[in-house]
Design an enzyme around this catalytic site. Structure first.
Site, PDB file in Angstrom:
ATOM      1  N   GLY A 259       0.824  -1.197   0.000  1.00 37.83           N
ATOM      2  CA  GLY A 259       0.000   0.000   0.000  1.00 37.83           C
ATOM      3  C   GLY A 259       0.855   1.241   0.000  1.00 37.83           C
ATOM      4  O   GLY A 259       2.035   1.180   0.346  1.00 37.83           O
TER       5      GLY A 259
ATOM      6  N   PRO B 112       2.540   4.854   1.004  1.00 40.83           N
ATOM      7  CA  PRO B 112       3.095   5.273   2.292  1.00 40.83           C
ATOM      8  C   PRO B 112       2.034   5.947   3.161  1.00 40.83           C
ATOM      9  O   PRO B 112       1.165   6.639   2.645  1.00 40.83           O
ATOM     10  CB  PRO B 112       4.173   6.300   1.910  1.00 40.83           C
ATOM     11  CG  PRO B 112       4.402   6.129   0.464  1.00 40.83           C
ATOM     12  CD  PRO B 112       3.208   5.488  -0.131  1.00 40.83           C
ATOM     13  N   GLY B 113       2.132   5.708   4.441  1.00 40.65           N
ATOM     14  CA  GLY B 113       1.264   6.395   5.385  1.00 40.65           C
ATOM     15  C   GLY B 113      -0.135   5.835   5.489  1.00 40.65           C
ATOM     16  O   GLY B 113      -0.990   6.418   6.133  1.00 40.65           O
TER      17      GLY B 113
ATOM     18  N   THR C  49       2.482  -0.220   8.961  1.00 45.59           N
ATOM     19  CA  THR C  49       3.201  -0.477  10.200  1.00 45.59           C
ATOM     20  C   THR C  49       2.217  -0.605  11.358  1.00 45.59           C
ATOM     21  O   THR C  49       2.312  -1.518  12.181  1.00 45.59           O
ATOM     22  CB  THR C  49       4.192   0.668  10.484  1.00 45.59           C
ATOM     23  OG1 THR C  49       4.966   0.888   9.308  1.00 45.59           O
ATOM     24  CG2 THR C  49       5.091   0.340  11.632  1.00 45.59           C
TER      25      THR C  49
ATOM     26  N   GLU D 224      -7.642  32.888 -10.905  1.00 44.24           N
ATOM     27  CA  GLU D 224      -8.382  31.953 -10.048  1.00 44.24           C
ATOM     28  C   GLU D 224      -9.865  31.968 -10.394  1.00 44.24           C
ATOM     29  O   GLU D 224     -10.513  30.917 -10.424  1.00 44.24           O
ATOM     30  CB  GLU D 224      -8.173  32.286  -8.570  1.00 44.24           C
ATOM     31  CG  GLU D 224      -6.741  32.075  -8.063  1.00 44.24           C
ATOM     32  CD  GLU D 224      -6.175  30.700  -8.371  1.00 44.24           C
ATOM     33  OE1 GLU D 224      -6.943  29.716  -8.367  1.00 44.24           O
ATOM     34  OE2 GLU D 224      -4.958  30.602  -8.635  1.00 44.24           O
TER      35      GLU D 224
ATOM     36  N   HIS E 242     -10.451  29.691 -13.301  1.00 45.33           N
ATOM     37  CA  HIS E 242     -10.557  28.271 -12.916  1.00 45.33           C
ATOM     38  C   HIS E 242     -11.962  27.983 -12.380  1.00 45.33           C
ATOM     39  O   HIS E 242     -12.616  27.029 -12.787  1.00 45.33           O
ATOM     40  CB  HIS E 242      -9.582  27.948 -11.782  1.00 45.33           C
ATOM     41  CG  HIS E 242      -8.156  27.770 -12.206  1.00 45.33           C
ATOM     42  ND1 HIS E 242      -7.775  26.897 -13.191  1.00 45.33           N
ATOM     43  CD2 HIS E 242      -7.011  28.349 -11.747  1.00 45.33           C
ATOM     44  CE1 HIS E 242      -6.443  26.942 -13.320  1.00 45.33           C
ATOM     45  NE2 HIS E 242      -5.957  27.826 -12.463  1.00 45.33           N
TER      46      HIS E 242
ATOM     47  N   ASP F 140      -0.463  24.642 -13.607  1.00 45.84           N
ATOM     48  CA  ASP F 140      -1.664  24.162 -14.297  1.00 45.84           C
ATOM     49  C   ASP F 140      -1.267  23.420 -15.563  1.00 45.84           C
ATOM     50  O   ASP F 140      -1.813  22.365 -15.875  1.00 45.84           O
ATOM     51  CB  ASP F 140      -2.556  25.341 -14.701  1.00 45.84           C
ATOM     52  CG  ASP F 140      -3.015  26.142 -13.493  1.00 45.84           C
ATOM     53  OD1 ASP F 140      -3.056  25.570 -12.398  1.00 45.84           O
ATOM     54  OD2 ASP F 140      -3.328  27.341 -13.670  1.00 45.84           O
TER      55      ASP F 140
HETATM   56  P1  ADP Z   1       2.875   3.059   6.662  1.00 44.10           P
HETATM   57  O1  ADP Z   1       3.621   2.075   7.463  1.00 44.10           O
HETATM   58  O2  ADP Z   1       1.849   2.451   5.760  1.00 44.10           O
HETATM   59  O3  ADP Z   1       3.726   4.023   5.924  1.00 44.10           O
HETATM   60  P2  ADP Z   1       2.114   3.945   9.234  1.00 44.10           P
HETATM   61  O4  ADP Z   1       1.537   2.709   9.803  1.00 44.10           O
HETATM   62  O5  ADP Z   1       3.478   4.281   9.647  1.00 44.10           O
HETATM   63  O6  ADP Z   1       2.018   3.933   7.657  1.00 44.10           O
HETATM   64  O7  ADP Z   1       1.125   5.134   9.551  1.00 44.10           O
HETATM   65  C1  ADP Z   1       1.562   6.307  10.139  1.00 44.10           C
HETATM   66  C2  ADP Z   1       0.524   6.833  11.089  1.00 44.10           C
HETATM   67  O8  ADP Z   1      -0.659   7.218  10.405  1.00 44.10           O
HETATM   68  C3  ADP Z   1       0.081   5.809  12.081  1.00 44.10           C
HETATM   69  O9  ADP Z   1       0.911   5.815  13.198  1.00 44.10           O
HETATM   70  C4  ADP Z   1      -1.323   6.256  12.436  1.00 44.10           C
HETATM   71  O10 ADP Z   1      -1.298   7.204  13.455  1.00 44.10           O
HETATM   72  C5  ADP Z   1      -1.799   6.924  11.180  1.00 44.10           C
HETATM   73  N1  ADP Z   1      -2.659   6.033  10.431  1.00 44.10           N
HETATM   74  C6  ADP Z   1      -2.423   5.517   9.202  1.00 44.10           C
HETATM   75  N2  ADP Z   1      -3.420   4.741   8.795  1.00 44.10           N
HETATM   76  C7  ADP Z   1      -4.322   4.722   9.779  1.00 44.10           C
HETATM   77  C8  ADP Z   1      -5.595   4.088   9.970  1.00 44.10           C
HETATM   78  N3  ADP Z   1      -6.132   3.303   9.039  1.00 44.10           N
HETATM   79  N4  ADP Z   1      -6.237   4.317  11.119  1.00 44.10           N
HETATM   80  C9  ADP Z   1      -5.714   5.108  12.067  1.00 44.10           C
HETATM   81  N5  ADP Z   1      -4.534   5.725  11.960  1.00 44.10           N
HETATM   82  C10 ADP Z   1      -3.850   5.554  10.839  1.00 44.10           C
HETATM   83 ZN    ZN Z   2      -3.992  28.168 -12.012  1.00 35.68          ZN
HETATM   84 MG    MG Z   3       5.662   2.128   7.742  1.00 37.49          MG
END
Ligand code: ADP
Ligand code: ZN
Ligand code: MG
Length: 631
Positions: free
Chosen positions: A232, A234-235, A239, A455, A458, A530
């Site tokens: 998936g 990032p973020g 983890t 703007e 747009h 743009d």
């Molecule tokens: P990844 O490992 O996919 O890059 P992380 O697990 O490090 O992402 O996510 C970073 C932070 O974002 C987590 O510690 C959490 O606080 C928040 N977060 C991400 N996804 C969720 C989720 N589905 N529900 C709640 N918090 C989330």
């Molecule tokens: Zn513009």
């Molecule tokens: Mg991670």
């Protein structure tokens, strides 16, 4: 903790050998030093001048003379020894004669001429010759030993870094948590803390059950899951999800990142993997989490410069370890990547990472749920509508949403409020999307006018094209790199998009430039971003989605991961002729969209003027105001 001495090659035998070496070197140093000292201490005569010695000889106080190089040493009857330096090329006799000592007196003296290579010199020379050799030998030995013991081990400033080569895996929970000074703590996160991702949770629940009560599965002869690959962007909470698996099952969580495997020297990775799995087995049942597995698990034998030995060895070691799990090894390996497409097929074979869990960017509902999770325990104002906020944040990952809530809380605190309200959420969201507001006078009056019309262009085009998202906000307040912005509000998640929707989006993107030209008959650099986005979109229409009649239903170019930059490259798999046709088609699509946008604005010029004037006065126009103006 017991992770100290488990690397290869540190047998007690080699240990003894080292000690023998150290003792030998120390002995050598000590004898050399002592010899030097003693030769100096015992032989050292009282410093004197030649005339003093001459006088002593004349007075008959001297029994014997020793000539040692340039030194003349006289031993007196009372045991005192005088030493004086004479001229180098003149003999001792001559020197003394010159000073008036009679020849007969000299003849009665016992004179001993020592070779210039005196004892001192011999000791000194020997020590000087052998010491460096000894030292060099010692260091070479140590270096070889360190390398063998921790392949890739480096001598670090501040002593031998004996922990290199051992995995940097962190154990959260379990007895090993001693290191972090936390008592038997396991991840407290559970599935309840992961919002959205219901599908993924469902798939992972099986793993949790297995960790909890493996016997149940083993009794039935089921092959137990070993590896789960989470893929998936990032973020998105990969983890977090892995931790939640450990948390739900109440087992320790051992974490390492793929990039930690790949270091300076060949062989570290493999030894770290061994160490990691050893640790996991000790703490079984446990979850091993390998983050960024693509750093080691990239498909082998592709890319520039051929294979990378280190990576391959590490990858092989991971595979060997996973294959070597006994049926009763209660360790689950969870790996995460945001590039599942580039992983080596060997990783995803049955018996290895054979379960794949996809974690995608959250949809509206999931975003709302994530916002709720992170607003827990924070005082929200009545007007804070998380559902609306979720709508405003398409493309935000879980981590972004967490950040958004946090920023809003900070903002509320700075504004001296006791609750976090919608304005704080809105402002934080805009800040995250477009960068911080830029204060102070940045633009001249003339420039402000251009930005306002740009703007407004747009916004008016977006409002008048069907299928487009409604305009949520228009502003000429500078943020980050942008001098102004027009923010749409996606009503619902679009999974399928039509060709017309793309064409309308292009019109909206080019509306700013069209307005500038229409009003001022002059264009500025304000449309740079743009144009970039429009070009990318038009190219995708032609080369990815088969939206061009001329180029047909075909994908042009092959996406490739670049192993060194991690960036995407594209390899051309079409002819030069086609490349020209693609360029031409992109150009035509953009030209058409621009002409249409300009035509639309010419037709709606009054609304354009009205909106631009309102922007110049108020700087920001929100949706209700905007709707009224466009009605
Ligand atoms: P990844 O490992 O996919 O890059 P992380 O697990 O490090 O992402 O996510 C970073 C932070 O974002 C987590 O510690 C959490 O606080 C928040 N977060 C991400 N996804 C969720 C989720 N589905 N529900 C709640 N918090 C989330
Ligand atoms: Zn513009
Ligand atoms: Mg991670």
């Amino acid at each position: 903790m017991e992770e100290r001495n488990n690397s290869v090659g540190a047998s007690p035998k080699s240990r003894t050998f080292t000690y023998v070496w150290i003792i030998l070197v120390a002995l050598g140093l000590i004898t050399g030093g002592l010899a030097l000292l003693s030769s100096y201490a015992s032989d050292r005569p009282q410093p004197a001048l030649l005339p003093d010695i001459a006088r002593a000889i004349e007075a008959g106080q001297v029994e014997s003379l020793v000539v040692r190089g340039d030194m003349l040493i006289a031993e007196k009857n009372n045991g005192v020894r005088l030493g004086a330096r004479k001229e180098a090329n003149v003999s001792a006799f001559e020197s003394l004669e010159v000073l008036g000592v009679p020849q007969q007196t000299l003849r009665t003296l016992s004179i001993e001429v020592e070779p210039t290579e005196s004892r001192t010199w011999v000791y000194f020379g020997t020590a000087l010759t052998f010491l460096p050799l000894l030292l060099i030998g010692f260091f070479i030995f140590i270096a070889i030993r360190t390398m063998r013991r921790n392949p890739g081990g480096m001598m670090m400033p501040g002593g031998f870094q004996n922990r290199i080569g051992q995995s940097n895996a962190r154990v959260i929970g379990g007895a090993a948590a001693k290191e972090e000074d936390t008592a038997l703590e396991r991840p407290k996160v559970t599935f309840a803390d992961v919002a959205g991702s219901e599908q993924a949770k469902l798939e992972l629940w099986e793993v949790v059950e297995f960790l909890k009560e493996a016997e149940k599965f083993i009794k039935l002869g089921a092959r137990v899951p070993k590896g789960v690959l989470m893929a998936g962007p990032p973020g998105t909470g990969k983890t977090l999800m892995a931790k939640a698996v450990a948390g739900e099952a109440g087992v320790p969580f051992i974490h390492i990142s793929g990039s930690q495997f790949v270091e300076m020297f060949v062989g570290v990775g493999a030894s770290r993997v061994r160490d990691l799995f050893k640790k996991a087995k000790e703490h079984s049942p446990a979850v091993v989490f390998i983050d960024e597995i693509d750093a080691v698990g990239r498909r082998r034998g592709v890319g520039l410069g051929g294979g990378n030995d280190e990576r391959e060895q590490t990858l092989n070691q991971i595979l060997v370890e996973m294959d070597g799990f006994d049926t009763d090894t209660n360790v689950i390996v969870v790996a995460a990547t945001n590039r599942p497409d580039i992983l080596d097929p060997a990783l995803t074979r049955p018996g290895r990472f054979d379960r794949k869990v996809l974690i995608d960017l959250p949809d509206v509902e999931a975003r709302e749920a994530i916002l709720q999770v992170h607003s827990r325990g924070k005082p929200l104002a009545e007007d804070a509508n998380l559902a609306d906020l979720a709508k405003l944040t398409p493309g935000f990952a879980g981590a972004d949403l967490e950040n958004l809530v946090n920023e809003a809380a900070i903002l509320a605190a700075r504004r001296g409020l006791s609750q976090i309200g919608m304005p704080e959420f809105q402002d934080s969201m805009e800040r995250i999307v477009a960068g911080p507001e830029r204060k102070g006078k940045l633009l001249s009056e003339q420039e402000r006018q251009v930005v306002a019309y740009h703007e407004a262009g747009h916004a008016v085009v977006m409002h008048h094209t069907p299928d487009s998202d409604p305009v949520h906000k228009v502003s000429i307040i500078s943020r980050g790199m942008a001098l102004g912005y027009t923010m749409p509000l996606p009503e619902y998640q679009r999974l399928l998009r039509t060709r017309e929707a793309f064409e309308n989006e292009l019109m909206g993107l080019l509306g700013g430039r069209a307005a500038e030209e229409l009003i001022f008959q002059r264009v500025t650099t304000g449309a740079g971003n743009d144009l970039e986005r429009a070009t990318r979109l038009a190219r995708a229409m032609v080369t990815r989605f088969g939206f061009s009649d001329k180029l047909g239903l075909r994908v042009y170019g092959e996406e490739q991961g670049n192993p060194f930059l991690g960036a995407m490259g594209e390899s051309r798999n079409y002819s030069e002729e086609r490349a020209q046709a693609i360029d031409q088609e992109i150009q035509e699509i953009l030209d058409r969209a621009y002409t249409q946008a300009k035509a639309l604005l010419t037709e709606q010029r009054q609304k354009l003027e009205k909106l631009a004037q309102a922007l110049l006065e108020e700087e920001t126009i929100n949706r209700p105001q905007f709707e009224v103006m466009m009605a």
